[in-house]
Design an enzyme around this catalytic site. Sequence first.
Site, mmCIF file in Angstrom:
data_model
loop_
_atom_site.group_PDB
_atom_site.id
_atom_site.type_symbol
_atom_site.label_atom_id
_atom_site.label_comp_id
_atom_site.label_asym_id
_atom_site.label_seq_id
_atom_site.Cartn_x
_atom_site.Cartn_y
_atom_site.Cartn_z
ATOM 1 N N VAL A 1 39.318 46.301 33.958
ATOM 2 C CA VAL A 1 40.509 45.452 33.951
ATOM 3 C C VAL A 1 40.620 44.885 32.545
ATOM 4 C CG1 VAL A 1 40.566 44.902 36.409
ATOM 5 C CG2 VAL A 1 39.145 43.542 34.887
ATOM 6 N N SER A 2 41.846 44.625 32.115
ATOM 7 C CA SER A 2 42.065 44.339 30.700
ATOM 8 C C SER A 2 41.732 42.923 30.287
ATOM 9 C CB SER A 2 43.514 44.662 30.309
ATOM 10 O OG SER A 2 44.410 43.986 31.155
ATOM 11 N N CYS A 3 41.503 42.023 31.227
ATOM 12 C CA CYS A 3 41.068 40.680 30.871
ATOM 13 C C CYS A 3 40.334 40.067 32.056
ATOM 14 C CB CYS A 3 42.226 39.791 30.423
ATOM 15 S SG CYS A 3 43.566 39.683 31.621
ATOM 16 N N GLN B 1 41.970 39.251 35.628
ATOM 17 C CA GLN B 1 42.567 40.268 36.471
ATOM 18 C C GLN B 1 41.610 40.604 37.610
ATOM 19 O OE1 GLN B 1 43.719 43.597 33.955
ATOM 20 N NE2 GLN B 1 45.855 43.161 34.400
ATOM 21 N N SER C 1 39.367 43.664 27.081
ATOM 22 C CA SER C 1 40.444 44.459 26.518
ATOM 23 C C SER C 1 40.016 45.896 26.322
ATOM 24 C CB SER C 1 40.879 43.864 25.169
ATOM 25 O OG SER C 1 41.772 44.739 24.529
#
Length: 208
Positions: free
Chosen positions: A9-11, A14, A39
């Site tokens: 997940v990008s952060c 999430q 990220s």
Amino acid sequence: METYGYVRVSCTDQNEERQRISLNAKGIAPQNLYIDKQSGKDFARPQYQRMLKRLQPGDLLYILSIDRLGRNYKEIQDQWRTLTKIKSVDICVIDMPLLDTRTAKDLMGTFIADLVLQILSFVAENERDSIRKRQDQGIVAAKARGVRFGRPKKPVPEDFAQIVGQWERRELDMREVLRLCDMCRATFYKRLREFRTVNNTKNESGQC
């Protein structure tokens, strides 16, 4: 042969639950499930790198979607090549059954898988660019409405002018000034410049 799963997940805020549920359904052992919450701008991801070191030829890696491998076309292609050619592992992309290297061993199957991979990689990069453009447009629109971004500006104390005066007369040293203002040195000098600019403007207006 070992079966692995990778979640990204990008952060950190999430929720990875959707990816985790899909991978758990494949019977992946908990110790073989790797999750990165950061990220995707590069592949210096601790869990991904740890998983790469464990992967052996013949192992199987599950991911939910192709964009878990990278942010753009080149990264996805490079990671796919690393996994399938250098590490010699199989990959199964759950939401795209055509991207399952176990069923694409013949020439036609490999050609179809490569073609699908290129198309999906391109689509993933385009979608990310579209999201970024929409975000930029949203920020511009918000700024036009007066919305401020970033950390709130550090307020100056009510007796800032008095503190500055004492400091300029050398009645206070810098350490005491910073303590009284509850600021770091850089912030103090920034507020000092603003303070002097405002005072100069007032003085010039008074002379007119």
